[in-house]
Design a protein around this motif. Structure first.
Motif, PDB file in Angstrom:
ATOM      1  N   ARG A 138     -55.219  36.672-159.229  1.00 44.54           N
ATOM      2  CA  ARG A 138     -55.493  35.606-160.188  1.00 44.54           C
ATOM      3  C   ARG A 138     -54.501  34.472-159.979  1.00 44.54           C
ATOM      4  NH1 ARG A 138     -56.159  39.275-165.592  1.00 44.54           N
ATOM      5  NH2 ARG A 138     -57.872  40.524-164.805  1.00 44.54           N
ATOM      6  N   PRO A 139     -54.969  33.247-160.182  1.00 45.20           N
ATOM      7  CA  PRO A 139     -54.039  32.121-160.038  1.00 45.20           C
ATOM      8  C   PRO A 139     -52.956  32.184-161.127  1.00 45.20           C
ATOM      9  CG  PRO A 139     -56.324  31.358-160.205  1.00 45.20           C
ATOM     10  CD  PRO A 139     -56.318  32.812-160.451  1.00 45.20           C
ATOM     11  N   VAL A 140     -51.720  31.909-160.710  1.00 44.29           N
ATOM     12  CA  VAL A 140     -50.596  31.908-161.633  1.00 44.29           C
ATOM     13  C   VAL A 140     -50.498  30.556-162.331  1.00 44.29           C
ATOM     14  CG1 VAL A 140     -48.098  32.214-161.811  1.00 44.29           C
ATOM     15  CG2 VAL A 140     -49.411  33.574-160.185  1.00 44.29           C
ATOM     16  N   ASN A 141     -50.815  29.508-161.616  1.00 42.72           N
ATOM     17  CA  ASN A 141     -50.749  28.153-162.149  1.00 42.72           C
ATOM     18  C   ASN A 141     -51.915  27.943-163.118  1.00 42.72           C
ATOM     19  OD1 ASN A 141     -50.853  25.407-162.560  1.00 42.72           O
ATOM     20  ND2 ASN A 141     -50.524  24.886-160.404  1.00 42.72           N
ATOM     21  N   PRO A 142     -51.676  27.458-164.354  1.00 42.87           N
ATOM     22  CA  PRO A 142     -52.761  27.253-165.315  1.00 42.87           C
ATOM     23  C   PRO A 142     -53.816  26.266-164.821  1.00 42.87           C
ATOM     24  CG  PRO A 142     -50.618  26.934-166.379  1.00 42.87           C
ATOM     25  CD  PRO A 142     -50.373  27.175-164.943  1.00 42.87           C
ATOM     26  N   MET A 143     -53.407  25.252-164.065  1.00 38.28           N
ATOM     27  CA  MET A 143     -54.366  24.276-163.538  1.00 38.28           C
ATOM     28  C   MET A 143     -55.316  24.948-162.537  1.00 38.28           C
ATOM     29  SD  MET A 143     -55.259  21.206-163.772  1.00 38.28           S
ATOM     30  CE  MET A 143     -55.813  19.742-162.987  1.00 38.28           C
ATOM     31  N   ALA A 177     -60.533  27.412-161.196  1.00 43.08           N
ATOM     32  CA  ALA A 177     -61.256  28.588-160.731  1.00 43.08           C
ATOM     33  C   ALA A 177     -62.382  28.947-161.695  1.00 43.08           C
ATOM     34  CB  ALA A 177     -60.302  29.767-160.575  1.00 43.08           C
ATOM     35  N   LEU A 178     -62.186  28.725-162.994  1.00 45.27           N
ATOM     36  CA  LEU A 178     -63.222  29.020-163.974  1.00 45.27           C
ATOM     37  C   LEU A 178     -64.431  28.101-163.828  1.00 45.27           C
ATOM     38  CD1 LEU A 178     -61.135  29.705-167.199  1.00 45.27           C
ATOM     39  CD2 LEU A 178     -62.508  31.330-165.916  1.00 45.27           C
ATOM     40  N   PHE A 179     -64.172  26.851-163.472  1.00 44.80           N
ATOM     41  CA  PHE A 179     -65.254  25.871-163.406  1.00 44.80           C
ATOM     42  C   PHE A 179     -65.739  25.610-161.984  1.00 44.80           C
ATOM     43  CE2 PHE A 179     -63.164  24.991-167.435  1.00 44.80           C
ATOM     44  CZ  PHE A 179     -64.254  25.058-168.279  1.00 44.80           C
ATOM     45  N   LYS A 180     -65.318  26.450-161.057  1.00 40.10           N
ATOM     46  CA  LYS A 180     -65.776  26.310-159.676  1.00 40.10           C
ATOM     47  C   LYS A 180     -67.271  26.628-159.632  1.00 40.10           C
ATOM     48  CE  LYS A 180     -63.322  28.518-156.627  1.00 40.10           C
ATOM     49  NZ  LYS A 180     -62.836  29.462-155.596  1.00 40.10           N
ATOM     50  N   PRO A 181     -68.071  25.859-158.891  1.00 45.57           N
ATOM     51  CA  PRO A 181     -69.510  26.145-158.839  1.00 45.57           C
ATOM     52  C   PRO A 181     -69.766  27.536-158.270  1.00 45.57           C
ATOM     53  CG  PRO A 181     -68.933  24.405-157.284  1.00 45.57           C
ATOM     54  CD  PRO A 181     -67.704  24.733-158.062  1.00 45.57           C
ATOM     55  N   MET A 182     -70.695  28.242-158.904  1.00 43.25           N
ATOM     56  CA  MET A 182     -71.032  29.590-158.468  1.00 43.25           C
ATOM     57  C   MET A 182     -72.025  29.532-157.313  1.00 43.25           C
ATOM     58  SD  MET A 182     -71.425  31.598-162.066  1.00 43.25           S
ATOM     59  CE  MET A 182     -71.897  33.068-161.208  1.00 43.25           C
ATOM     60  N   LYS A 183     -71.964  30.537-156.465  1.00 40.84           N
ATOM     61  CA  LYS A 183     -72.933  30.636-155.382  1.00 40.84           C
ATOM     62  C   LYS A 183     -74.266  31.092-155.951  1.00 40.84           C
ATOM     63  CE  LYS A 183     -69.592  31.795-151.817  1.00 40.84           C
ATOM     64  NZ  LYS A 183     -69.175  32.794-150.838  1.00 40.84           N
TER      65      LYS A 183
END
Length: 78
Positions: free
Chosen positions: A7-12, A17-23
């Protein structure tokens, strides 16, 4: 050697990652049916005596086998 965290450590980075377009999911494979009255290439095993019977008259033996099988199908559907 340490592996990077999953998981990303950086909050940004976490928010991105949450709003990355899904395949898009792959479309299911659809079986295509052959058109009626169209011959399909198949491989079957026949007894040598059966093969000799249909081949004794020469060329066209595959059509004669097809005709014989078609007659059986027609007889069963009656």
């Amino acid at each position: 050697m340490a592996s990077p965290p999953r998981r990303p450590v950086n909050p940004m980075e976490a928010a991105e990652a949450l709003f990355k377009p899904m395949k898009k999911p792959a479309a299911p494979a659809q079986e295509r049916r052959a058109l009626p009255e169209v011959k399909e290439l198949v491989s079957i095993k026949l007894d040598s005596a059966v093969l000799e019977h249909f081949q004794k008259d020469g060329a066209g033996w595959q059509d004669r086998i097809n005709d014989a099988l078609r007659a059986v199908v027609a007889a069963e559907s009656e």
